[in-house]
Write an enzyme that holds these catalytic residues in place. Structure first.
Site, PDB file in Angstrom:
ATOM      1  CE  LYS A   1      -0.908   1.008   9.910  1.00 22.63           C
ATOM      2  NZ  LYS A   1      -2.174   0.288   9.783  1.00 22.63           N
ATOM      3  CB  THR A   2       5.284  -1.098  10.093  1.00 26.08           C
ATOM      4  OG1 THR A   2       5.892  -1.447   8.831  1.00 26.08           O
ATOM      5  CG2 THR A   2       3.865  -1.640  10.136  1.00 26.08           C
TER       6      THR A   2
ATOM      7  CE  LYS B   1       5.039  -8.830   5.707  1.00 22.98           C
ATOM      8  NZ  LYS B   1       4.394  -7.756   6.450  1.00 22.98           N
TER       9      LYS B   1
ATOM     10  N   GLY C   1       0.806  -1.219   0.000  1.00 22.01           N
ATOM     11  CA  GLY C   1       0.000   0.000   0.000  1.00 22.01           C
ATOM     12  C   GLY C   1       0.837   1.266   0.000  1.00 22.01           C
ATOM     13  CB  SER C   2       4.027   2.164   1.524  1.00 22.54           C
ATOM     14  OG  SER C   2       3.391   2.028   2.779  1.00 22.54           O
TER      15      SER C   2
ATOM     16  CD  GLU D   1      -2.359  -6.736   2.059  1.00 24.11           C
ATOM     17  OE1 GLU D   1      -2.550  -5.606   2.513  1.00 24.11           O
ATOM     18  OE2 GLU D   1      -1.231  -7.110   1.700  1.00 24.11           O
TER      19      GLU D   1
ATOM     20  N   GLY E   1      -2.705  -0.148   5.306  1.00 22.58           N
ATOM     21  CA  GLY E   1      -1.737   0.104   4.233  1.00 22.58           C
ATOM     22  C   GLY E   1      -2.398   0.260   2.872  1.00 22.58           C
ATOM     23  NE  ARG E   2      -6.555  -4.611   2.665  1.00 16.77           N
ATOM     24  CZ  ARG E   2      -6.058  -5.140   3.774  1.00 16.77           C
ATOM     25  NH1 ARG E   2      -4.756  -5.083   3.995  1.00 16.77           N
ATOM     26  NH2 ARG E   2      -6.837  -5.710   4.661  1.00 16.77           N
TER      27      ARG E   2
ATOM     28  CD  GLU F   1       9.739  -6.876   1.161  1.00 17.54           C
ATOM     29  OE1 GLU F   1       9.554  -6.453   2.328  1.00 17.54           O
ATOM     30  OE2 GLU F   1       9.166  -7.884   0.705  1.00 17.54           O
TER      31      GLU F   1
ATOM     32  CG  HIS G   1      -5.088  -7.020 -29.767  1.00 15.46           C
ATOM     33  ND1 HIS G   1      -5.421  -7.322 -31.058  1.00 15.46           N
ATOM     34  CD2 HIS G   1      -5.640  -5.814 -29.505  1.00 15.46           C
ATOM     35  CE1 HIS G   1      -6.122  -6.322 -31.578  1.00 15.46           C
ATOM     36  NE2 HIS G   1      -6.272  -5.393 -30.639  1.00 15.46           N
TER      37      HIS G   1
HETATM   38  O1  F6P Z   1       2.926  -7.342   3.718  1.00 18.98           O
HETATM   39  C1  F6P Z   1       1.713  -6.682   3.545  1.00 18.98           C
HETATM   40  C2  F6P Z   1       1.745  -5.265   4.046  1.00 18.98           C
HETATM   41  O2  F6P Z   1       1.631  -5.233   5.414  1.00 18.98           O
HETATM   42  C3  F6P Z   1       0.658  -4.448   3.381  1.00 18.98           C
HETATM   43  O3  F6P Z   1      -0.555  -4.572   3.988  1.00 18.98           O
HETATM   44  C4  F6P Z   1       1.243  -3.077   3.419  1.00 18.98           C
HETATM   45  O4  F6P Z   1       0.609  -2.229   2.512  1.00 18.98           O
HETATM   46  C5  F6P Z   1       2.670  -3.365   3.062  1.00 18.98           C
HETATM   47  O5  F6P Z   1       2.953  -4.593   3.697  1.00 18.98           O
HETATM   48  C6  F6P Z   1       3.670  -2.327   3.447  1.00 18.98           C
HETATM   49  O6  F6P Z   1       3.675  -2.055   4.810  1.00 18.98           O
HETATM   50  P1  F6P Z   1       4.391  -0.787   5.402  1.00 18.98           P
HETATM   51  O7  F6P Z   1       3.729   0.424   4.849  1.00 18.98           O
HETATM   52  O8  F6P Z   1       4.243  -0.890   6.883  1.00 18.98           O
HETATM   53  O9  F6P Z   1       5.843  -0.829   4.998  1.00 18.98           O
END
Ligand code: F6P
Length: 551
Positions: free
Chosen positions: A216-217, A516, A164-165, A363, A277-278, A222, A394
């Site tokens: 968010k977190t 994860k 979502g980010s 999700e 997030g989404r 990644e 196509h």
């Molecule tokens: O792994 C799924 C998720 O938690 C999503 O719901 C979220 O959008 C994404 O990872 C990214 O999370 P964050 O914004 O905390 O990095």
């Protein structure tokens, strides 16, 4: 209300009636329904009027329903208490039961500054203050008054985030490219694959690059890994960590982790844990969009979204556009056996819209346990997929027209193009396809029609089209920020309706956790060359082969 009050959807009386209606109507033919009811288009089409007066037409008339089925679907929504859940969501109640959180992304687009409280605290002033910060910051980047460590204006903004980010900001940036400012580029890095960030950074100059670390977190592997790589790349040239303040901002709920990373919390744009997030493109996570299209356009995007919130809250179910979309989806998924849902935008600017909707839908509703904590005995989330048309025609449309599967489809188009080149020829050709596809899917081509065209023998069945394949056509006047905001929220609330009927929590995502955790454990095992001895035989074999070839 206790969540265990909610029954399994399949126990509701309307569910059973719908099963009977399906048996009774197993030969339902939508072309015949049009013949029987000349007012069907008028009756089953709904026009949404946005805050700026612009309109979007939702044509539900090519769907496999009649008045009786629709009435039972609405009855199902009532028995599933979807209106109650909707009202609780808009009241800031903690309807995300497994995480103990409110679901309050609608508060992010509360531009009319209504009192929208969580835990007795009005969210409107704080949301507005973050937006004012975003306005000030985006204006400074756009007018060149925010300069990098060597005094040069910012030319490239790199958003680092995933899920979502990333998906929301990328999709909106692409969709609203027509509103962008020449000379200011926005890039997105999401994948942990080093190729992503390496290729994005190659042409960039650290002196004129701004990184937005969107998480968010602020603990997503990644994103923190990519952000550290970006910091190292920047410091290689800038040397002094004091320069980070001019080149890194954080979009997050986690001030502690932001500081630990080395970003000054003055450069942090916050939001609250009640934003999933989404659903976060409306929050500080949308900063790259605000920079790209300008704050006024970003605000218009929020207002378009807010207008659909109002429609969803205030309109009776019979005329409630997202509710109808959600109910049709339940009809196909649970009574007609559809496994998938196609969304095809007839609009190149919307090329990331299906990818965005995949996270929103799958999700949210890819769950098999109810809010009453028992396993469902019915299907839930559909597999959503799509690509822009006419390209998709196509590619996989063959299967949609003549395959063995029922694939309900949404076709989206804007009447006015941002690029009416060649005297609007492209737009007319695009539109002709938009109309032709839904018509062809509905009317099909019978054996006698094929023969009447002169085809004989073995080829006849190959040229037949069964027809009666359902579509919803969504026709906007133009893809403006307000129209895009409205379209996204149509799908948000459609997804809400599905989840409410299926009695699942659409707002958690426990299903992403196991992978994860295992990746973290395996990550440590890849630090050396020693063969692994644990894991199942297949995973062990793969890891050990990787070690031989890679390390
Ligand atoms: O792994 C799924 C998720 O938690 C999503 O719901 C979220 O959008 C994404 O990872 C990214 O999370 P964050 O914004 O905390 O990095």
């Amino acid at each position: 209300m206790s969540f265990s009050d909610f029954k399994l959807a399949s126990e509701l009386p309307a569910w059973k009636s719908l099963e009977q209606l399906h048996t009774k109507n197993s030969k339902f033919n939508v072309s015949e329904a049009f013949e029987k009811d000349p007012q069907r288009f008028e009756k089953y089409s709904k026009t949404f009027t946005n805050y700026d007066g612009s309109k979007i037409l939702f044509d539900f008339s090519k769907n496999l329903v009649d008045d009786e089925i629709l009435a039972q679907l609405i009855q199902l929504a009532k028995e599933a208490k979807v209106e109650k859940l909707r009202d609780e969501m808009f009241a800031g109640s903690k309807i995300n039961s497994t995480e103990g959180r409110a679901v309050y992304h609608a508060a992010l687009r509360n531009r009319s500054m209504k009192n929208m409280s969580v835990d007795g605290k009005n969210t409107a002033p704080e949301v507005d203050s973050v937006l004012q910060h975003m306005k000030e910051f985006s204006n400074q980047i756009r007018d060149g008054s925010w300069t990098g460590y060597t005094g040069k204006a910012i030319s490239d903004v790199v958003n680092i985030g995933i899920g979502g980010s990333d998906l929301g900001p990328v999709m909106v940036t692409e969709a609203l490219k027509a509103y962008s400012k020449p000379g200011l580029n926005v890039h997105y890095v999401s994948n942990i694959d080093g190729t992503h960030i390496a290729e994005i950074l190659k042409p960039l100059n650290p002196e004129t690059t701004l990184f937005l670390v969107a998480s968010k977190t602020f603990t997503t592997a990644e994103t923190t890994t990519n952000a550290n790589t970006a910091k190292n790349w920047f410091l290689e040239k800038a040397k002094d960590t004091a320069h980070i303040a001019k080149h890194f901002a954080a979009l997050s709920t986690n001030a502690e982790e932001v500081s630990k990373f080395g970003i000054d919390t003055k450069n942090m744009f916050g939001f609250e844990s009640w934003v999933g997030g989404r659903y976060s493109v409306w929050s500080a996570i949308g900063l790259s969009v605000a920079i790209y299209i300008g704050f006024d356009n970003f605000e218009s995007f929020l207002k378009g979204a807010e207008a659909v919130d109002a429609h969803f809250q205030e309109t009776r179910l019979e005329d409630n556009i997202p509710a109808l979309g959600g109910l049709l989806s339940v009809w196909y998924n649970n009574f007609l056996g559809a496994q998938t849902h196609l969304v095809a935008p007839f609009d190149q600017y919307l090329h990331r819209f299906p990818a965005y909707l995949q996270q929103l839908s799958m999700e949210s509703n890819g769950k098999s346990v109810t809010r009453g904590n028992v396993f469902t005995n019915y299907q839930t989330g559909t597999v959503l997929f799509g690509e822009p048309a006419t390209n998709a025609q196509h590619s996989f449309f063959q299967l949609v027209h003549q395959g063995t599967k029922l694939i309900p489809a949404d076709f989206i188009m804007a009447a006015q193009s941002h690029n009416p080149i060649e005297n609007n020829l492209h737009q007319r050709m695009l539109a002709s396809n938009f109309f032709a596809q839904s018509e062809a899917l509905m009317v099909g081509k019978s054996e006698s029609e094929v023969k009447a065209e002169g085809t004989t023998g073995d080829l006849v069945p190959h040229k037949q089209f069964s027809g009666n394949r359902p579509t919803t056509s969504i026709l906007a006047q133009k893809i403006t920020p307000a129209a895009l905001g409205a379209l996204i929220v149509y799908y948000e609330h459609l997804t809400f309706i599905e989840g409410a009927i299926w009695n699942i929590n659409s707002f958690d995502q426990w299903g992403v956790e196991l992978g994860k955790v295992l990746a973290k454990k395996i990550g440590k095992e890849l630090d050396n060359k020693d063969p692994v001895t644990t894991h199942d035989p297949s995973t062990k074999g793969l890891i050990n082969q990787f070690k031989k070839w890679s390390l």
